[in-house]
Design an enzyme around this catalytic site. Structure first.
Site, PDB file in Angstrom:
ATOM      1  N   CYS A 216       0.947   4.260 -44.141  1.00 28.80           N
ATOM      2  CA  CYS A 216       0.034   3.493 -44.991  1.00 28.80           C
ATOM      3  C   CYS A 216      -1.232   4.297 -45.315  1.00 28.80           C
ATOM      4  CB  CYS A 216      -0.399   2.223 -44.284  1.00 28.80           C
ATOM      5  SG  CYS A 216       0.873   0.973 -44.135  1.00 28.80           S
TER       6      CYS A 216
ATOM      7  N   GLU B 156      -4.404   3.418 -45.126  1.00 29.47           N
ATOM      8  CA  GLU B 156      -5.479   3.291 -44.129  1.00 29.47           C
ATOM      9  C   GLU B 156      -5.257   4.255 -42.972  1.00 29.47           C
ATOM     10  OE1 GLU B 156      -3.603   0.948 -45.523  1.00 29.47           O
ATOM     11  OE2 GLU B 156      -4.511  -1.034 -45.392  1.00 29.47           O
TER      12      GLU B 156
HETATM   13  N1  THU Z   1       0.761  -0.230 -47.620  1.00 24.14           N
HETATM   14  C1  THU Z   1      -0.407   0.443 -47.394  1.00 24.14           C
HETATM   15  O1  THU Z   1      -0.497   1.668 -47.584  1.00 24.14           O
HETATM   16  N2  THU Z   1      -1.455  -0.265 -46.944  1.00 24.14           N
HETATM   17  C2  THU Z   1      -1.501  -1.631 -46.840  1.00 24.14           C
HETATM   18  O2  THU Z   1      -2.530  -2.174 -46.507  1.00 24.14           O
HETATM   19  C3  THU Z   1      -0.299  -2.416 -47.142  1.00 24.14           C
HETATM   20  C4  THU Z   1       0.942  -1.636 -47.364  1.00 24.14           C
HETATM   21  C5  THU Z   1       1.886   0.523 -48.179  1.00 24.14           C
HETATM   22  C6  THU Z   1       3.050   0.794 -47.296  1.00 24.14           C
HETATM   23  C7  THU Z   1       4.137   1.064 -48.310  1.00 24.14           C
HETATM   24  O3  THU Z   1       4.058   2.424 -48.733  1.00 24.14           O
HETATM   25  C8  THU Z   1       3.765   0.188 -49.505  1.00 24.14           C
HETATM   26  O4  THU Z   1       2.410  -0.149 -49.314  1.00 24.14           O
HETATM   27  C9  THU Z   1       4.598  -1.068 -49.612  1.00 24.14           C
HETATM   28  O5  THU Z   1       4.640  -1.745 -48.411  1.00 24.14           O
END
Ligand code: THU
Length: 135
Positions: free
Chosen positions: A56, A58
């Site tokens: 992700c 973050e």
């Molecule tokens: N994702 C993030 O990068 N941060 C978040 O707060 C929510 C989800 C990403 C993970 C994945 O690459 C995509 O969003 C779909 O879930």
């Protein structure tokens, strides 16, 4: 929280969101995190054909910072969907809590520079588990 800083964090999150590697979800996310000495680190989500290996936005930002020697978070901002408020996933909330100054730090959830919400981390991660519980 200082409006100028909020605008800066949202701007940087929108900018790094452009770098997201999201061939599978097509859901780009950008994050910027304020550390000690006013240092801001940014990160995007980085996906993988083996879906579970994806990271992700973050956590990308936090891991970049920790690997550069920064340990104390004073604010985090995330921009996912531009039409909806995208909140950090559970794993990111947990990773964030490991390095925060305290549980009152602001978490900014933004659609854009005008539409955003500011929460305390304790609101979105109540009853947190941390090193204090390892007794
Ligand atoms: N994702 C993030 O990068 N941060 C978040 O707060 C929510 C989800 C990403 C993970 C994945 O690459 C995509 O969003 C779909 O879930």
């Amino acid at each position: 929280m200082d409006k100028v800083l909020i605008q800066d964090l949202i701007g940087k999150s929108l900018e790094v969101r452009e770098k997201a590697y999201v061939p599978y979800s097509k859901f780009p996310v950008g994050s910027s995190v304020l550390f000690e000495n006013s240092k801001i680190f940014t990160g995007c989500n980085v996906e993988n054909a083996s879906f579970g290996a994806s990271n992700c936005a973050e956590r990308t930002a936090i891991f970049k910072a920790v690997s550069e020697g920064y340990r104390k978070i004073y604010a985090l901002c995330v921009v996912g969907s531009l039409n909806d408020f995208t909140y950090p996933c559970g794993i990111c909330r947990q990773v964030l809590s490991e390095f925060v100054f305290d549980m009152n730090i602001p978490v900014i959830i933004a659609k854009n520079k005008e539409e955003y919400r500011v929460h305390k981390l304790s609101e979105i991660l109540p009853y947190d588990f941390g090193v204090k519980n390892l007794i």
